[in-house]
Design an enzyme around this catalytic site. Sequence first.
Site, PDB file in Angstrom:
ATOM      1  N   THR A  15       0.823  -1.223   0.000  1.00  0.00           N
ATOM      2  CA  THR A  15       0.000   0.000   0.000  1.00  0.00           C
ATOM      3  C   THR A  15       0.852   1.266   0.000  1.00  0.00           C
ATOM      4  O   THR A  15       0.554   2.225  -0.716  1.00  0.00           O
ATOM      5  CB  THR A  15      -0.925  -0.002   1.237  1.00  0.00           C
ATOM      6  OG1 THR A  15      -1.668  -1.225   1.233  1.00  0.00           O
ATOM      7  CG2 THR A  15      -1.895   1.168   1.209  1.00  0.00           C
ATOM      8  N   ARG A  16       1.932   1.255   0.795  1.00  0.00           N
ATOM      9  CA  ARG A  16       2.765   2.468   0.926  1.00  0.00           C
ATOM     10  C   ARG A  16       3.580   2.767  -0.334  1.00  0.00           C
ATOM     11  O   ARG A  16       4.136   3.862  -0.456  1.00  0.00           O
ATOM     12  CB  ARG A  16       3.691   2.335   2.142  1.00  0.00           C
ATOM     13  CG  ARG A  16       2.930   2.486   3.469  1.00  0.00           C
ATOM     14  CD  ARG A  16       3.711   1.956   4.648  1.00  0.00           C
ATOM     15  NE  ARG A  16       5.009   2.600   4.796  1.00  0.00           N
ATOM     16  CZ  ARG A  16       5.972   2.139   5.597  1.00  0.00           C
ATOM     17  NH1 ARG A  16       5.787   1.032   6.289  1.00  0.00           N
ATOM     18  NH2 ARG A  16       7.117   2.786   5.681  1.00  0.00           N
ATOM     19  N   MET A  17       3.643   1.818  -1.281  1.00  0.00           N
ATOM     20  CA  MET A  17       4.330   2.102  -2.547  1.00  0.00           C
ATOM     21  C   MET A  17       3.485   3.042  -3.413  1.00  0.00           C
ATOM     22  O   MET A  17       4.002   3.669  -4.333  1.00  0.00           O
ATOM     23  CB  MET A  17       4.613   0.810  -3.318  1.00  0.00           C
ATOM     24  CG  MET A  17       5.549  -0.161  -2.626  1.00  0.00           C
ATOM     25  SD  MET A  17       7.193   0.495  -2.231  1.00  0.00           S
ATOM     26  CE  MET A  17       7.927   0.595  -3.864  1.00  0.00           C
TER      27      MET A  17
END
Length: 284
Positions: A15-17
């Site tokens: 998700t944080r990408m």
Amino acid sequence: PSPLQVVVLAAGKGTRMKSRLPKVLHRLAGRPMLGHVLAAAAALDPERVVAVTGHGAADVAGYLEGTEWASARFDIRTVVQEPQLGTGHAVQQALPELAGDGTTLILYGDVPLTSATTLRALVAASAPTEHAPHGRLALLTIELPDPAGYGRIVRNASGEVLAIVEHKDATASQRLIRETNTGLMAVPTRQLRHWLPRLRDDNAQGEFYLTDIVAMAVDDGVPVAGVAAPNPTEVAGVNSPAQLAALERALQAQIAQDLLEQGVRLADPARLDVRGTLTCGQDV
């Protein structure tokens, strides 16, 4: 030597990408992170590699079926973990694809820079011996100056590993331990079949932790070995573009150092970027 099989966990969304691309396909020195993991595994000459996919499963499977791995000496299989209920649940999905006995090496598709040398040491620590005729559970560990958020390695007075305690579940005294779990492990395949069905999800996250097999090994009298990773870069995972960039710089610095040792003159190693492989003659 007993046959080696490798399970690579590659189901995470990342998700944080903030990207549509599955996390393990983001590139490091021009090659998907998953490719670096498979290349290190391939150096150990495994019989089979099972990739556990999830988010972007079709893209990951497409990469594994692509030209880079078409001539691999090992059998590559993919399984889909849906829904994602933790690391233990992920390896449960791979279990039907694991053949026979021997050793199973468990790797992560977003931990791309573990060297083949380190993986060999981990597999060797799992091998049967006179004192452990059925093999050992071998964990790759790392001492961190700030271990917050990581599972702690709990040992007894004689140095044997007793448990891994996740940060959320750790006591105040356990949180002072600096030796942490990297997640990478080598397990006798026969024992893995016995332990995985016994995992439970009664913890703070409501997930099936693969690390819970450590307590099962202790209960069953199977020795648990801790193998120290040589440096944090080898066990660094990628969850964000910033972490990917930091590993890119670390890898390029290592490539530059290797070239310098071969006699290549680099005016400024910090400004070198290598994609693919580079072979140099003399006086370059």
